[in-house]
Structure formats: C-alpha cells, structure tokens
Design an enzyme around this catalytic site. Sequence first.
Site, PDB file in Angstrom:
ATOM      1  N   ASN A  78      63.863 -29.028  71.961  1.00 50.31           N
ATOM      2  CA  ASN A  78      62.748 -30.291  71.886  1.00 50.31           C
ATOM      3  C   ASN A  78      61.138 -29.529  71.925  1.00 50.31           C
ATOM      4  O   ASN A  78      60.182 -30.411  72.380  1.00 50.31           O
ATOM      5  CB  ASN A  78      62.419 -31.644  72.665  1.00 50.31           C
ATOM      6  CG  ASN A  78      64.440 -32.183  71.886  1.00 50.31           C
ATOM      7  OD1 ASN A  78      64.849 -31.959  72.538  1.00 50.31           O
ATOM      8  ND2 ASN A  78      64.402 -32.679  71.145  1.00 50.31           N
ATOM      9  N   ILE A  85      55.907 -30.047  73.423  1.00 46.06           N
ATOM     10  CA  ILE A  85      56.921 -31.172  73.394  1.00 46.06           C
ATOM     11  C   ILE A  85      57.441 -32.354  72.301  1.00 46.06           C
ATOM     12  O   ILE A  85      55.601 -32.547  72.213  1.00 46.06           O
ATOM     13  CB  ILE A  85      56.494 -31.456  75.450  1.00 46.06           C
ATOM     14  CG1 ILE A  85      56.213 -30.423  76.009  1.00 46.06           C
ATOM     15  CG2 ILE A  85      57.703 -32.353  75.508  1.00 46.06           C
ATOM     16  CD1 ILE A  85      55.847 -30.801  77.057  1.00 46.06           C
ATOM     17  N   CYS A  86      58.758 -32.249  72.120  1.00 47.45           N
ATOM     18  CA  CYS A  86      58.092 -33.305  70.835  1.00 47.45           C
ATOM     19  C   CYS A  86      59.157 -34.533  71.888  1.00 47.45           C
ATOM     20  O   CYS A  86      60.047 -34.328  72.557  1.00 47.45           O
ATOM     21  CB  CYS A  86      59.322 -32.665  70.054  1.00 47.45           C
ATOM     22  SG  CYS A  86      59.381 -34.160  68.861  1.00 47.45           S
ATOM     23  N   HIS A  87      58.271 -35.420  72.640  1.00 51.40           N
ATOM     24  CA  HIS A  87      58.710 -36.332  72.485  1.00 51.40           C
ATOM     25  C   HIS A  87      58.191 -37.567  72.840  1.00 51.40           C
ATOM     26  O   HIS A  87      56.412 -37.841  72.828  1.00 51.40           O
ATOM     27  CB  HIS A  87      58.234 -36.601  74.954  1.00 51.40           C
ATOM     28  CG  HIS A  87      59.146 -37.178  75.277  1.00 51.40           C
ATOM     29  ND1 HIS A  87      58.740 -38.118  75.162  1.00 51.40           N
ATOM     30  CD2 HIS A  87      60.276 -37.092  76.270  1.00 51.40           C
ATOM     31  CE1 HIS A  87      59.857 -39.666  75.796  1.00 51.40           C
ATOM     32  NE2 HIS A  87      60.348 -38.214  76.479  1.00 51.40           N
TER      33      HIS A  87
END
Length: 156
Positions: A78, A85-87
């Site tokens: 992620n 950041i993939c969140h």
Amino acid sequence: MQRASRLKRELQILSTEPPPGITCWQTEERIDDLRAQIVGGVGTPYEGGIFSLEVKIPERYPFEPPNIRFLTPIYHPNIDNSGRICHDALKLPPKGAWKPSLNISTVLTSIHLLMSEPNPDDPLMADISSEFKYNKHLFNEKAKKWTREHAVQKNK
C-alpha cells in the site's frame, strides 16, 4: 486561525501523549510542515526499523486530510516507491474516509496499523500485493531486507 490553533493543540498532545511507536514534530518554525517517525511493529517484517514520514498540512485542514508520505523506503503493497500511501483516512469522501474529527495522531496510528496489516485488496504496488497474497514468505524476506537496508539505524 482555526487551523493554527488546532495544529498547536494536536502537536501539544502528540508531544505529551504520543501514540505507541510514533513521534511527530514540526520542522523549524513552520507549523504546516511536520515530520514523523514510526517504529516498525514487533512481529512484523518492519520490526527494528524506524521509518521517517513527511506530513504536510493543507490550507483547508481539518476539512482536508494531511498529505503524508514515507521518506524511508519501505517494501509494502500500500506504499509506493515515492512513499505515497494508499489509505482511506488520507482521502476525502466519496472515495476516502477523511473526516474533520480525525487528527494527525489518529492518521499516523492508522498508518502504523497498515504497516502491521497490509491491505492487498487496495494496493498501490500490484506486484508486492500479489507477493503478499500468494508468497508471504518471499514478501516477508524482502520487507525485512528493505527494513535492514533503509530503516535500521547503524552505529558508526
């Protein structure tokens, strides 16, 4: 003004009651340019590592999420090679879950949790995600190697 007073309050709380494994501070006199460090969790491939992050606070904070990226390279499904950041907590609705009730501390805590529990179904790095899903041993070996190479403080 609301942004500045809220940031001061958040930084005060972060310095007096930091979440476990997380530190955050402002750089020089700029309250909207922060640095953070996250300690790799025990029992994860990031154990023993100290990961530096850049935290940029947008003009419209808290109505927009902070922009956070890893400065320390990390092998994670992620998190891409630029440290992005993939969140959900870092994106505005409808795609994201950012709410003004969240704060820097909660977002850093959720990133710390993401390090321990990657989400391979919403990857930024498809190849690493596939490795995490189908060859966990290889993923763990590579993540440990990157942690040793990039995040472990070497005594000189």
